[in-house]
Scaffold this motif. Structure first.
Motif, PDB file in Angstrom:
ATOM      1  N   VAL A 143       0.842  -1.200   0.000  1.00 57.32           N
ATOM      2  CA  VAL A 143       0.000   0.000   0.000  1.00 57.32           C
ATOM      3  C   VAL A 143       0.874   1.247   0.000  1.00 57.32           C
ATOM      4  CG1 VAL A 143      -1.964  -1.120   1.114  1.00 57.32           C
ATOM      5  CG2 VAL A 143      -0.238   0.011   2.531  1.00 57.32           C
ATOM      6  N   LEU A 144       0.322   2.316  -0.533  1.00 52.95           N
ATOM      7  CA  LEU A 144       1.080   3.558  -0.693  1.00 52.95           C
ATOM      8  C   LEU A 144       1.662   4.037   0.627  1.00 52.95           C
ATOM      9  CD1 LEU A 144       1.964   5.896  -2.526  1.00 52.95           C
ATOM     10  CD2 LEU A 144      -0.246   6.984  -2.056  1.00 52.95           C
ATOM     11  N   ASN A 145       0.918   3.864   1.715  1.00 55.16           N
ATOM     12  CA  ASN A 145       1.399   4.351   3.006  1.00 55.16           C
ATOM     13  C   ASN A 145       2.704   3.693   3.440  1.00 55.16           C
ATOM     14  OD1 ASN A 145       0.510   6.144   5.346  1.00 55.16           O
ATOM     15  ND2 ASN A 145       1.015   4.236   6.403  1.00 55.16           N
ATOM     16  N   ASP A 146       2.977   2.478   2.938  1.00 50.16           N
ATOM     17  CA  ASP A 146       4.178   1.745   3.352  1.00 50.16           C
ATOM     18  C   ASP A 146       5.378   1.973   2.437  1.00 50.16           C
ATOM     19  OD1 ASP A 146       2.764   0.711   5.464  1.00 50.16           O
ATOM     20  OD2 ASP A 146       2.271  -1.173   4.468  1.00 50.16           O
ATOM     21  N   VAL A 147       5.221   2.806   1.413  1.00 52.83           N
ATOM     22  CA  VAL A 147       6.331   3.119   0.517  1.00 52.83           C
ATOM     23  C   VAL A 147       7.261   4.126   1.191  1.00 52.83           C
ATOM     24  CG1 VAL A 147       6.957   4.075  -1.730  1.00 52.83           C
ATOM     25  CG2 VAL A 147       4.911   2.649  -1.504  1.00 52.83           C
ATOM     26  N   GLU A 148       8.558   3.880   1.117  1.00 56.16           N
ATOM     27  CA  GLU A 148       9.538   4.761   1.756  1.00 56.16           C
ATOM     28  C   GLU A 148       9.638   6.095   1.018  1.00 56.16           C
ATOM     29  OE1 GLU A 148      11.192   4.127   4.529  1.00 56.16           O
ATOM     30  OE2 GLU A 148      10.395   2.096   4.752  1.00 56.16           O
ATOM     31  N   ASP A 149       9.961   7.136   1.769  1.00 56.88           N
ATOM     32  CA  ASP A 149      10.204   8.448   1.158  1.00 56.88           C
ATOM     33  C   ASP A 149      11.293   8.332   0.097  1.00 56.88           C
ATOM     34  OD1 ASP A 149       8.375   9.357   2.968  1.00 56.88           O
ATOM     35  OD2 ASP A 149       9.781  10.568   4.151  1.00 56.88           O
ATOM     36  N   ASN A 195       2.936  13.227  -8.528  1.00 55.66           N
ATOM     37  CA  ASN A 195       2.404  12.405  -9.605  1.00 55.66           C
ATOM     38  C   ASN A 195       3.193  12.744 -10.868  1.00 55.66           C
ATOM     39  OD1 ASN A 195       0.930  11.194 -11.662  1.00 55.66           O
ATOM     40  ND2 ASN A 195      -1.036  11.540 -10.652  1.00 55.66           N
ATOM     41  N   LEU A 196       4.117  11.857 -11.219  1.00 53.38           N
ATOM     42  CA  LEU A 196       4.989  12.113 -12.360  1.00 53.38           C
ATOM     43  C   LEU A 196       4.223  12.023 -13.680  1.00 53.38           C
ATOM     44  CD1 LEU A 196       8.080  10.012 -11.201  1.00 53.38           C
ATOM     45  CD2 LEU A 196       7.652  12.446 -10.853  1.00 53.38           C
ATOM     46  N   THR A 197       3.124  11.293 -13.675  1.00 53.21           N
ATOM     47  CA  THR A 197       2.321  11.153 -14.898  1.00 53.21           C
ATOM     48  C   THR A 197       1.613  12.459 -15.235  1.00 53.21           C
ATOM     49  OG1 THR A 197       1.990   8.799 -14.437  1.00 53.21           O
ATOM     50  CG2 THR A 197       0.474   9.834 -16.000  1.00 53.21           C
ATOM     51  N   ASP A 198       1.006  13.069 -14.235  1.00 52.22           N
ATOM     52  CA  ASP A 198       0.256  14.312 -14.446  1.00 52.22           C
ATOM     53  C   ASP A 198       1.041  15.560 -14.069  1.00 52.22           C
ATOM     54  OD1 ASP A 198      -1.867  12.816 -15.301  1.00 52.22           O
ATOM     55  OD2 ASP A 198      -2.940  12.880 -13.399  1.00 52.22           O
ATOM     56  N   LYS A 199       2.264  15.335 -13.556  1.00 55.90           N
ATOM     57  CA  LYS A 199       3.099  16.462 -13.121  1.00 55.90           C
ATOM     58  C   LYS A 199       2.375  17.339 -12.106  1.00 55.90           C
ATOM     59  CE  LYS A 199       5.867  16.517 -17.354  1.00 55.90           C
ATOM     60  NZ  LYS A 199       5.318  15.257 -17.860  1.00 55.90           N
ATOM     61  N   GLN A 200       1.840  16.661 -11.070  1.00 55.24           N
ATOM     62  CA  GLN A 200       1.125  17.356 -10.008  1.00 55.24           C
ATOM     63  C   GLN A 200       1.616  16.857  -8.655  1.00 55.24           C
ATOM     64  OE1 GLN A 200      -1.283  19.737 -10.316  1.00 55.24           O
ATOM     65  NE2 GLN A 200      -1.234  19.713 -12.555  1.00 55.24           N
ATOM     66  N   ASN A 201       1.630  17.744  -7.667  1.00 53.81           N
ATOM     67  CA  ASN A 201       1.894  17.342  -6.292  1.00 53.81           C
ATOM     68  C   ASN A 201       0.569  17.062  -5.597  1.00 53.81           C
ATOM     69  OD1 ASN A 201       4.758  17.633  -6.363  1.00 53.81           O
ATOM     70  ND2 ASN A 201       4.504  19.852  -6.216  1.00 53.81           N
ATOM     71  N   LEU A 202       0.494  15.931  -4.882  1.00 51.50           N
ATOM     72  CA  LEU A 202      -0.735  15.527  -4.219  1.00 51.50           C
ATOM     73  C   LEU A 202      -0.498  15.276  -2.743  1.00 51.50           C
ATOM     74  CD1 LEU A 202      -2.034  12.874  -6.803  1.00 51.50           C
ATOM     75  CD2 LEU A 202      -2.738  15.276  -6.611  1.00 51.50           C
ATOM     76  N   THR A 203      -1.484  15.601  -1.935  1.00 55.34           N
ATOM     77  CA  THR A 203      -1.482  15.265  -0.522  1.00 55.34           C
ATOM     78  C   THR A 203      -2.584  14.235  -0.308  1.00 55.34           C
ATOM     79  OG1 THR A 203      -0.712  17.482   0.092  1.00 55.34           O
ATOM     80  CG2 THR A 203      -1.729  16.149   1.822  1.00 55.34           C
ATOM     81  N   ILE A 204      -2.189  13.013   0.052  1.00 54.38           N
ATOM     82  CA  ILE A 204      -3.140  11.899   0.158  1.00 54.38           C
ATOM     83  C   ILE A 204      -3.299  11.513   1.618  1.00 54.38           C
ATOM     84  CG2 ILE A 204      -3.584   9.501  -0.517  1.00 54.38           C
ATOM     85  CD1 ILE A 204      -1.992  10.064  -3.067  1.00 54.38           C
ATOM     86  N   GLY A 205      -4.532  11.487   2.091  1.00 57.51           N
ATOM     87  CA  GLY A 205      -4.821  11.213   3.491  1.00 57.51           C
ATOM     88  C   GLY A 205      -4.314   9.855   3.952  1.00 57.51           C
ATOM     89  N   TYR A 206      -4.114   9.729   5.263  1.00 58.85           N
ATOM     90  CA  TYR A 206      -3.536   8.514   5.863  1.00 58.85           C
ATOM     91  C   TYR A 206      -4.356   7.271   5.519  1.00 58.85           C
ATOM     92  CZ  TYR A 206      -2.070   5.299   9.600  1.00 58.85           C
ATOM     93  OH  TYR A 206      -1.629   4.203  10.309  1.00 58.85           O
ATOM     94  N   LYS A 207      -5.674   7.333   5.716  1.00 59.78           N
ATOM     95  CA  LYS A 207      -6.494   6.164   5.413  1.00 59.78           C
ATOM     96  C   LYS A 207      -6.521   5.873   3.920  1.00 59.78           C
ATOM     97  CE  LYS A 207      -9.613   5.764   9.344  1.00 59.78           C
ATOM     98  NZ  LYS A 207     -11.026   5.727   9.792  1.00 59.78           N
ATOM     99  N   ALA A 208      -6.666   6.911   3.127  1.00 62.05           N
ATOM    100  CA  ALA A 208      -6.689   6.710   1.676  1.00 62.05           C
ATOM    101  C   ALA A 208      -5.402   6.049   1.190  1.00 62.05           C
ATOM    102  CB  ALA A 208      -6.895   8.035   0.960  1.00 62.05           C
ATOM    103  N   ALA A 209      -4.285   6.378   1.813  1.00 65.08           N
ATOM    104  CA  ALA A 209      -2.995   5.803   1.409  1.00 65.08           C
ATOM    105  C   ALA A 209      -2.914   4.311   1.733  1.00 65.08           C
ATOM    106  CB  ALA A 209      -1.846   6.557   2.074  1.00 65.08           C
TER     107      ALA A 209
END
Length: 215
Positions: A143-149, A195-209
């Motif tokens: 899951v996204l939340n477990d991906v390292e910085d 988001n390298l595909t759309d060239k956007q910075n996103l802030t994704i909530g803890y649960k959503a991640a």
């Protein structure tokens, strides 16, 4: 079997419990319920022979639990595919309808639906669709939340949740998008990604991640 137990079977399968162990916390976050409720339900399902629960190790499906989970997931995702591809439903609309239809779907109907759809491999939110013999390719369970910085990953699938799919539509995150994780805010804060595909910075909530699976 109650609909709630079926939801547990499906989410344990989706989290990887057919071949590995998943935690109470993962199930609680994914179903948006209290951890104590998960412990109680898992104990009942273990007594009934659907799951194996090893304290402090995790939860996995028994052979019977896996068989039922595969059938439910197959029916659910075939209907989701039909609703989107043939009836024009949007992603946030499909879960409630597919939830009803999966319980009244015989193997014969599921196979006919599969044939009519061209035997799709994945549902609209990226989940694998088991074939009529119960075979399927293994999904990623990271899951996204477990991906390292600093790591870069590709979005593979989303948990089937109305609020999540509405949220992801709002922020324009799609299957196949390439993301670089920039930062995890502390104390169950959001995950900041590029988001390298759309060239956007996103802030994704803890649960959503926890609902976004990546590879």
């Amino acid at each position: 079997m109650t609909p709630m137990k079926e939801d547990y079977l499906k989410i344990i399968f989706e989290l990887g419990g057919a071949g590995a162990k998943v935690s109470n916390k993962q199930i609680a976050i994914s179903l948006n319920i209290a951890a104590g409720s998960v412990t109680e339900m898992v104990s009942k399902m273990a007594e009934e022979g659907y799951v194996i629960h090893e304290p402090y190790a995790g939860i996995s499906l028994t052979e019977e639990g896996r068989r039922l989970a595969v059938m439910l997931v197959r029916n659910h995702r075939l209907w989701e595919t039909f609703l989107v591809n043939r009836l024009g439903y949007t992603l946030p609309e499909i879960d409630e309808e597919a939830e009803k239809l999966e319980h009244v779907t015989s193997p014969k109907l599921a196979n006919a639906l599969d044939d009519a759809l061209g035997r799709p491999k994945r549902c609209p939110h990226g989940g694998i669709i088991p074939d009529r013999d119960g075979n399927y390719d293994e999904d990623s369970h990271l899951v996204l939340n477990d991906v390292e910085d600093g790591e870069t990953v590709v979005v593979e699938r989303f948990i089937d949740n109305h609020d999540l799919l509405t949220y992801l539509g709002d922020i324009k995150l799609d299957i196949g998008d390439k993301l670089t994780v920039r930062k995890h805010d502390p104390f169950e804060g959001p995950v900041l990604v590029e988001n390298l595909t759309d060239k956007q910075n996103l802030t994704i909530g803890y649960k959503a991640a926890h609902y976004i699976f990546v590879r």
